[in-house]
Design a protein around this motif. Sequence first.
Motif, PDB file in Angstrom:
ATOM      1  N   PHE A  53      48.087 -34.064 -36.989  1.00  0.00           N
ATOM      2  CA  PHE A  53      47.316 -35.228 -36.268  1.00  0.00           C
ATOM      3  C   PHE A  53      46.264 -35.585 -36.721  1.00  0.00           C
ATOM      4  O   PHE A  53      45.329 -34.829 -36.552  1.00  0.00           O
ATOM      5  N   THR A  54      46.042 -36.735 -37.387  1.00  0.00           N
ATOM      6  CA  THR A  54      44.468 -37.407 -37.521  1.00  0.00           C
ATOM      7  C   THR A  54      44.701 -38.950 -37.890  1.00  0.00           C
ATOM      8  O   THR A  54      45.559 -39.223 -38.612  1.00  0.00           O
ATOM      9  N   VAL A  55      43.805 -39.464 -36.975  1.00  0.00           N
ATOM     10  CA  VAL A  55      43.912 -40.765 -37.069  1.00  0.00           C
ATOM     11  C   VAL A  55      42.965 -41.531 -38.517  1.00  0.00           C
ATOM     12  O   VAL A  55      42.895 -42.608 -38.756  1.00  0.00           O
ATOM     13  N   VAL A  90      41.210 -37.358 -23.504  1.00  0.00           N
ATOM     14  CA  VAL A  90      42.165 -37.490 -24.433  1.00  0.00           C
ATOM     15  C   VAL A  90      41.591 -38.138 -25.767  1.00  0.00           C
ATOM     16  O   VAL A  90      41.890 -37.657 -26.927  1.00  0.00           O
ATOM     17  N   LEU A  91      40.559 -38.882 -25.688  1.00  0.00           N
ATOM     18  CA  LEU A  91      39.520 -39.324 -26.737  1.00  0.00           C
ATOM     19  C   LEU A  91      38.993 -38.204 -27.552  1.00  0.00           C
ATOM     20  O   LEU A  91      38.880 -38.062 -28.781  1.00  0.00           O
ATOM     21  N   PHE A  92      38.294 -37.176 -26.667  1.00  0.00           N
ATOM     22  CA  PHE A  92      37.725 -36.187 -27.102  1.00  0.00           C
ATOM     23  C   PHE A  92      38.835 -35.337 -27.773  1.00  0.00           C
ATOM     24  O   PHE A  92      38.391 -34.848 -29.261  1.00  0.00           O
ATOM     25  N   MET A  93      39.962 -35.238 -27.554  1.00  0.00           N
ATOM     26  CA  MET A  93      41.125 -34.440 -28.244  1.00  0.00           C
ATOM     27  C   MET A  93      41.469 -35.330 -29.358  1.00  0.00           C
ATOM     28  O   MET A  93      41.789 -34.623 -30.713  1.00  0.00           O
ATOM     29  N   VAL A  94      41.551 -36.666 -29.566  1.00  0.00           N
ATOM     30  CA  VAL A  94      42.087 -37.241 -30.787  1.00  0.00           C
ATOM     31  C   VAL A  94      40.780 -36.997 -31.736  1.00  0.00           C
ATOM     32  O   VAL A  94      40.901 -36.883 -32.966  1.00  0.00           O
ATOM     33  N   GLY A  95      39.378 -37.078 -31.261  1.00  0.00           N
ATOM     34  CA  GLY A  95      38.418 -37.152 -32.140  1.00  0.00           C
ATOM     35  C   GLY A  95      38.578 -35.685 -32.822  1.00  0.00           C
ATOM     36  O   GLY A  95      38.023 -35.581 -33.921  1.00  0.00           O
ATOM     37  N   VAL A  96      38.481 -34.667 -32.051  1.00  0.00           N
ATOM     38  CA  VAL A  96      38.553 -33.228 -32.450  1.00  0.00           C
ATOM     39  C   VAL A  96      39.587 -33.081 -33.719  1.00  0.00           C
ATOM     40  O   VAL A  96      39.381 -32.579 -34.679  1.00  0.00           O
ATOM     41  N   LEU A  97      40.935 -33.398 -33.215  1.00  0.00           N
ATOM     42  CA  LEU A  97      41.861 -33.366 -34.073  1.00  0.00           C
ATOM     43  C   LEU A  97      41.820 -34.158 -35.414  1.00  0.00           C
ATOM     44  O   LEU A  97      42.163 -33.601 -36.520  1.00  0.00           O
ATOM     45  N   SER A  98      41.503 -35.242 -35.159  1.00  0.00           N
ATOM     46  CA  SER A  98      41.218 -36.264 -36.469  1.00  0.00           C
ATOM     47  C   SER A  98      40.348 -35.775 -37.564  1.00  0.00           C
ATOM     48  O   SER A  98      40.733 -35.644 -38.426  1.00  0.00           O
ATOM     49  N   LEU A  99      39.245 -35.211 -37.024  1.00  0.00           N
ATOM     50  CA  LEU A  99      38.020 -34.941 -37.995  1.00  0.00           C
ATOM     51  C   LEU A  99      38.735 -33.541 -38.546  1.00  0.00           C
ATOM     52  O   LEU A  99      38.310 -33.271 -39.906  1.00  0.00           O
ATOM     53  N   PHE A 169      52.447 -42.688 -35.669  1.00  0.00           N
ATOM     54  CA  PHE A 169      52.502 -41.523 -34.992  1.00  0.00           C
ATOM     55  C   PHE A 169      53.892 -40.868 -35.263  1.00  0.00           C
ATOM     56  O   PHE A 169      54.673 -41.490 -35.565  1.00  0.00           O
ATOM     57  N   SER A 170      53.834 -39.627 -35.266  1.00  0.00           N
ATOM     58  CA  SER A 170      55.166 -38.773 -35.390  1.00  0.00           C
ATOM     59  C   SER A 170      55.707 -38.944 -34.003  1.00  0.00           C
ATOM     60  O   SER A 170      55.243 -39.364 -32.990  1.00  0.00           O
TER      61      SER A 170
END
Length: 367
Positions: A53-55, A90-99, A169-170
């Motif tokens: 997952f990465t935005v 949630v935003l922290f997780m999205v940022g970590v996974l995305s980068l 999204f998957s």
Amino acid sequence: MGPYQSAVIRIGFAGTWLFFLLREFPHRGELYGPDGPWSWALAERLTASNGAFTVLMWSESRLWFEIVYAVAVLASVGLLLGWRTRAMSVLFMVGVLSLQNRSVFMGDGGDNVIHLMAVYLVLTRCAQVWSLDARRSRLRGSASAGAAGPVLWAVLGLVFAYGAVTGKFSAGWLSAFAAVWVVCGLWWLVDRFEKDGEGRAALDVLANLLHNAGMLVIMAEVCLIYATAGWYKIQGSRWQDGTALYYPLGLDYFTPWPGLSALLASSGTMVMLLSYGTVAVQVAFPFTVFNRRIKNVLLAVMMLEHAGIAVLLGLPFFSLAMIAADAVFLPTVFLVWLGARVAALRPARSAAAPAPAPAEPSPALPG
């Protein structure tokens, strides 16, 4: 279970990731952006094959990368302070996974720990103490008070809706984000209109169960990290003869203090003690977590070891991530004492200011 330990983990990992993002801000384009050797096309092929997952894969534009990087920094600050912690986690997780999933070859081992803990933190109630949410709950009677929460979740809902409609999204991530958004909305409604009812009590019990499960997974993850590290070291010869420690002390990349590294490498006795001591502590720690005294001693030794790695080998973010992970086993008595000492350093409140009314304790938590 472990409100102080979960707060320390929240502060530790949010601070570590924030310091890393700020330290690498001048190099962000080369690390995770369009200027890096790992191109957008290569990242797209990799994420298509492994489902990561990465935005950042939503758009190839430079502006979108800068927005994601800025949101990752702001989410780290919000999680560190404990402001609207559920949304920030949630935003922290999205940022970590995305980068990290954008450029998988960046990092030094500590990024793997942050990657895992960012997911686990979403499950925990890590803002019960030492947070702005706890302060708001104490002063205003509810951590969800104010208009900032609904506005923040509305914006996140719009972004989620866009990703869902456009197929970004998957199926798994679509279900996960939908569940988080719906449950948090239900929590806000119940907390606002039925604060003392049975619905709020039931949600508290479920939230505590999920929090306890998340904390248990974090503890098991730390034990697994040390167990695998220790047993793999035993199987090889480089930790038996000391070369695994000796040779890095002579590499320019791992010697921020050449004189200190050379002094340590010149002593065969010190190299032997550090090599064998590292393996012994890592192998023994998972077996001592149920003995409070021995566990605390080994915990202090491991934290000092990681501090030494940060200084001698120049790996500060790896060491900070591991120390933050180790903090899940810190004794509550020590954390309460530490919190009291830190609070004593703050300026005293004006004597003329009225004392806030005490908030009602949660029915699912001990008084």
